[in-house]
Structures are given as C-alpha cells and as structure tokens.
Design an enzyme around this catalytic site. Structure first.
Site, PDB file in Angstrom:
ATOM      1  CG  ASN A 208      -0.256  -0.035   2.506  1.00 54.28           C
ATOM      2  OD1 ASN A 208       0.417   0.924   2.869  1.00 54.28           O
ATOM      3  ND2 ASN A 208      -0.370  -1.138   3.242  1.00 54.28           N
ATOM      4  CG  ASP A 276      -7.483  -5.084   6.004  1.00 52.24           C
ATOM      5  OD1 ASP A 276      -7.138  -4.949   7.190  1.00 52.24           O
ATOM      6  OD2 ASP A 276      -7.983  -4.167   5.328  1.00 52.24           O
ATOM      7  CE  LYS A 286       7.775 -13.763 -13.061  1.00 51.65           C
ATOM      8  NZ  LYS A 286       8.439 -13.475 -14.309  1.00 51.65           N
ATOM      9  CG  ASP A 305      -7.492  -5.491  13.824  1.00 54.34           C
ATOM     10  OD1 ASP A 305      -6.594  -4.860  14.449  1.00 54.34           O
ATOM     11  OD2 ASP A 305      -8.451  -4.931  13.266  1.00 54.34           O
ATOM     12  CB  ILE A 306      -1.536  -6.119  15.133  1.00 52.43           C
ATOM     13  CG1 ILE A 306      -1.126  -6.961  13.916  1.00 52.43           C
ATOM     14  CG2 ILE A 306      -0.482  -6.245  16.223  1.00 52.43           C
ATOM     15  CD1 ILE A 306       0.084  -6.421  13.180  1.00 52.43           C
ATOM     16  CG  PHE A 324      -3.148   6.174  12.904  1.00 50.25           C
ATOM     17  CD1 PHE A 324      -2.344   5.867  13.983  1.00 50.25           C
ATOM     18  CD2 PHE A 324      -3.058   7.439  12.336  1.00 50.25           C
ATOM     19  CE1 PHE A 324      -1.461   6.797  14.507  1.00 50.25           C
ATOM     20  CE2 PHE A 324      -2.169   8.390  12.837  1.00 50.25           C
ATOM     21  CZ  PHE A 324      -1.375   8.068  13.916  1.00 50.25           C
ATOM     22  CE  LYS A 338     -11.508   1.393  10.710  1.00 52.67           C
ATOM     23  NZ  LYS A 338     -10.659   1.870   9.602  1.00 52.67           N
ATOM     24  CE  LYS A 342      -9.535  -1.789  13.498  1.00 50.18           C
ATOM     25  NZ  LYS A 342      -8.357  -2.211  12.755  1.00 50.18           N
TER      26      LYS A 342
HETATM   27  N1  CTP Z   1      -4.411  -2.631  12.122  1.00 50.61           N
HETATM   28  C1  CTP Z   1      -3.675  -3.637  12.725  1.00 50.61           C
HETATM   29  N2  CTP Z   1      -3.642  -4.882  12.187  1.00 50.61           N
HETATM   30  C2  CTP Z   1      -4.354  -5.175  11.072  1.00 50.61           C
HETATM   31  C3  CTP Z   1      -5.120  -4.152  10.448  1.00 50.61           C
HETATM   32  C4  CTP Z   1      -5.115  -2.888  10.998  1.00 50.61           C
HETATM   33  O1  CTP Z   1      -3.012  -3.389  13.743  1.00 50.61           O
HETATM   34  N3  CTP Z   1      -4.313  -6.403  10.573  1.00 50.61           N
HETATM   35  C5  CTP Z   1      -4.457  -1.307  12.751  1.00 50.61           C
HETATM   36  C6  CTP Z   1      -3.776  -0.209  11.978  1.00 50.61           C
HETATM   37  O2  CTP Z   1      -2.425  -0.068  12.368  1.00 50.61           O
HETATM   38  C7  CTP Z   1      -4.599   1.010  12.378  1.00 50.61           C
HETATM   39  C8  CTP Z   1      -5.982   0.462  12.609  1.00 50.61           C
HETATM   40  O3  CTP Z   1      -5.795  -0.931  12.812  1.00 50.61           O
HETATM   41  O4  CTP Z   1      -4.178   1.541  13.609  1.00 50.61           O
HETATM   42  C9  CTP Z   1      -6.982   0.751  11.524  1.00 50.61           C
HETATM   43  O5  CTP Z   1      -6.648   0.107  10.360  1.00 50.61           O
HETATM   44  P1  CTP Z   1      -7.686  -0.021   9.139  1.00 50.61           P
HETATM   45  O6  CTP Z   1      -6.991  -0.785   8.100  1.00 50.61           O
HETATM   46  O7  CTP Z   1      -8.230   1.316   8.812  1.00 50.61           O
HETATM   47  O8  CTP Z   1      -8.842  -0.838   9.847  1.00 50.61           O
HETATM   48  P2  CTP Z   1      -9.792  -1.879   9.237  1.00 50.61           P
HETATM   49  O9  CTP Z   1     -10.398  -2.590  10.384  1.00 50.61           O
HETATM   50  O10 CTP Z   1      -9.073  -2.646   8.200  1.00 50.61           O
HETATM   51  O11 CTP Z   1     -10.896  -0.962   8.642  1.00 50.61           O
HETATM   52  P3  CTP Z   1     -11.535  -0.884   7.185  1.00 50.61           P
HETATM   53  O12 CTP Z   1     -11.708  -2.299   6.768  1.00 50.61           O
HETATM   54  O13 CTP Z   1     -12.752  -0.092   7.466  1.00 50.61           O
HETATM   55  O14 CTP Z   1     -10.535  -0.129   6.372  1.00 50.61           O
END
Ligand code: CTP
Length: 398
Positions: A208, A276, A286, A305-306, A324, A338, A342
């Site tokens: 990303n 994600d 490859k 989701d950490i 964030f 969120k 979370k």
């Molecule tokens: N984050 C994390 N581990 C993941 C995904 C996200 O720790 N596997 C943390 C990011 O570091 C950030 C927060 O979660 O602090 C929000 O990330 P975001 O990608 O916006 O959240 P999602 O739950 O993926 O939301 P959405 O699907 O609505 O984008």
C-alpha cells in the site's frame, strides 16, 4: 545544560578525529565531564596528550593497561558514563560493533557497556554506501544505537557525498537530546509503522502507499520525551528514527509476532497500514502466464488485527492503546465505530482521499476520537501531529 554529565568519548581513526578535539572542548564548556578513549588508528590523527589536555582527564588507549583492576577495569570504564559517544566512528569500528567483536579497548568498551551509545560515522562515501556498511548500520539501529550524521559534502579524500562527520555542535545537540530526562522517562512504548508487504510469489507482493512518515515522526517524538521506544516497521520508504529500537518486518504476520515479542509496554501506537489479507500459501516459484489469458486464482486469508488483539488483551493490556483510521468517506462516523469495534482507547482518524495529499505527503489533518468524543486538529506537519500526540500520551502516562 550538560552539567555533571559523564561522556565516554571513543575516537576512532579517521581524518575527522581532529574535530573530536573541538567536540571535547564544547562538551566541557557545557559542563560535561569527558573521558576520551583513542584507538590505535586515532592516534595517527590526534595525540593522546592533546585529547587529555582538552578533556583535563586521563586518556585511555590500551585494553591491557586496564587489566590491573585495582585502577579501573574496562567494565567499570564502560559503565561509569551517562552516555557513550563514538566520534568519529569508522566503517571498521561500526563493523566490529555490529558483530560484537572485542578486539581492542574501544570495541571491548562498546560491547561491555550498559549505557546508550551515540555514534557519529565518518568515512569515504563509497564505504558509507557499501552494502556491508548498510547492513552493519541496520543491525546497530536495531540494537538501539543512536546515530548523528554523516553529513554530505566535499571529503578529505577528494570525493563528494555523504560520509563527513557531523559538525561538533550537531553532535553536542544529539548528546543533549540523548541525555534528556523527559516526562516519558522510564515508560516503554511500542509504535508500528509503514506498510506491510504480502508476497504473492517470490517476485510479487501486495503493498500500500504508506510511507511510514507519520509512524516514524511519532516514534521520534516519544523518544524525545524520554520514552524507551520499540519501533516495529514494515518496508517503509522514510529514514528510520534515531534513538529508538528498530525492528524491521515485511509481512503482517511478522509484524504481529514482533508486537507480541515487544509486550509488555505502557502504551502501544498502531500507525502501520497493515494489509488485511495474505495469500493462503504463496508459491515458492514465480507464477507464470498460462498462455491462454486466464488469470491465476489467488486465495487469501485474513490477517490478524494486531491493534484489536492488543486492545482486547485480558492480561497485560497496555495502559493506552492508540489506533489509526485511514478513511475516505464518513471519516468521523467510521472511525468512532472502529474505536469501539477494536477496543482501543484513542483513534486518530484521517481522510486519505487522494485529493487531500495526506497519504505519502508531509502533512496530516487528524481527528482524535476518544471516549470523550471527537477533537479535530488543524492540518499541520506530520512532525507537529507527532509532537502533539506524544504530549497527550505523556499527559496520560506520566
Ligand atoms: N491494524 C492492525 N492490524 C491489522 C489491520 C489494521 O493493527 N491487521 C491497525 C492499523 O495499524 C490502524 C488500525 O488498525 O491503527 C486501523 O486500520 P484499518 O486498516 O483502517 O482498519 P480496518 O479494520 O481494516 O478498517 P476498514 O476495513 O474499514 O478499512
């Protein structure tokens, strides 16, 4: 401002060693007590007598001088300081440090010390850019070694580029910053930063646009307030912050493992843009075109989701967990939901629509969402956002 601070100054052998005499003078002017250590090579550039006279102190040169523990052993010498400074640090000494060699007094002191170490590298530009030096620097940063410089400019060897030792006053400032007792002294904080890369096959990956700029700035701002920072970063494009322990990871799975290993902490800031999904199993070879134009079927699994897992820890949850929310629509509504989903204490929400120029840009416009509601901050530099956030964190932890 350095009144009473004890600096063990290791001078290794480079032409920049002459600037170390000026450094000694400036440190003493500010009230610091300087104990110089010269390597054999350094003595080709500065004499022990001049270092001793400027420091008004004994100069140490030889490991075996110190074997008479009745005087001062090398362990004691390495620890009887508030900060160990290496200026100049040659490529050779950096390599010894990175590999844990103890082949002379300087390298032995660096291996034996339990104090923070600040190095001011100085070397030819090719040596600075050599892959071996880069590896050594990355290792040392990971060990928590602080760096100042090198500067870019004309070099004594006739070449131009990065490799000149930082100027003595810049080193004095870095020393002062390293010795500062901020409100977060004694607090341990974890910061995740940058993107993650999820391999598709050995040559391709999903990534990303996160540069890691905001996460790096937050780590720097927390360290500046005296926190012990563990900075866990994916493959970000920005320079790694100084004065923090850097842990480099590539994938979300590696980031999660590094976060688990860093716990317990007083606060955890999750600024990383974590992927994600990951491939269920990335092939070792490859993926080739099949010649018929059909697309390969890629099977994905969701990454842990950490942030949520740490925010919802039953035992050992950090006192403060900050996430964030990078949104493009209904920023505050989405981020508020969120935060609750979370289980974190604060969410810094920002609008990352391309027209804002925030993702990868120098500025950020955030809204801090907490139990108390939403607080919008004006658009400002990422460093300023970091400083404001660090001050708020200090308000909660201190
Ligand atoms: N984050 C994390 N581990 C993941 C995904 C996200 O720790 N596997 C943390 C990011 O570091 C950030 C927060 O979660 O602090 C929000 O990330 P975001 O990608 O916006 O959240 P999602 O739950 O993926 O939301 P959405 O699907 O609505 O984008």
């Amino acid at each position: 401002m350095l009144e009473g601070k004890r600096i063990l100054l290791i001078v290794s052998g480079g032409i920049a060693a002459f600037k170390s005499l000026d450094l000694i003078r400036r440190l003493r002017e500010r009230g610091a007590e300087v104990t110089p250590v010269l390597t054999r090579a350094a003595e080709q550039f500065v004499t022990p007598l001049s270092a001793s006279a400027l420091a008004a102190n004994k100069v140490y040169r030889d490991l075996f001088d110190l074997t008479d523990e009745a005087e001062m052993g090398h362990i004691e010498l390495s620890r009887a300081a508030d900060l160990v400074v290496v200026a100049p640090a040659t490529a050779n000494l950096l390599a010894k440090m990175a590999h844990g060699l103890a082949s002379d007094l300087a390298s032995t002191l660096l291996l034996a010390t339990d104090k923070r170490v600040l190095v001011a590298p100085a070397m030819n530009v090719r040596m600075w850019e050599h892959a071996a030096t880069k590896r050594n620097i990355a290792t040392l940063r990971g060990d928590g070694v602080l760096f100042i410089g090198p500067d870019e400019g004309d070099m004594a060897c006739g070449e131009y580029g990065p490799g000149r030792m930082a100027e003595p006053m810049a080193i004095v400032d870095a020393i002062s910053a390293a010795l500062m007792d901020g409100p977060l002294k004694g607090k341990r904080v974890l910061v995740t930063s940058g993107p993650t890369h999820e391999p598709i096959d050995p040559v391709r990956y999903i990534a990303n646009r996160s540069s890691g700029a905001q996460g790096s700035a937050i780590a720097r701002a927390l360290a500046a307030l005296g926190a012990e920072v563990v900075f866990i970063t994916g493959p970000a494009s920005v320079a790694r912050p100084m004065g923090v322990r850097v842990v480099e990871v590539e994938t979300a799975t590696e980031m999660a493992a590094a976060v688990d290993a860093a716990l317990p902490v007083d606060a955890a800031i999750f600024a990383a843009a974590v992927a994600d999904w990951r491939m269920v199993s990335a092939p070792a070879s490859k993926i080739k075109k099949d010649g018929k134009g059909s697309l390969p079927a890629l099977e994905f699994a969701e990454n842990r989701d950490i942030l949520a897992s740490v925010a919802q820890l039953e035992n050992g949850r950090p006192h403060l967990v900050v996430g964030f929310a990078a949104e493009t629509d209904d920023v505050i509504e989405n981020a508020t939901a969120k935060r609750l989903r979370k289980g974190c204490d604060w969410i810094l929400a920002n609008d990352v629509s391309p027209e804002t120029g925030i993702m990868g840009g120098p500025e950020n416009a955030v809204t801090l969402i907490s139990e108390a509601g939403a607080e919008s901050w004006p658009r400002m530099g990422k460093d300023q956002v970091a400083a404001k956030l660090a001050a708020k964190i200090a308000g909660v932890l201190a």
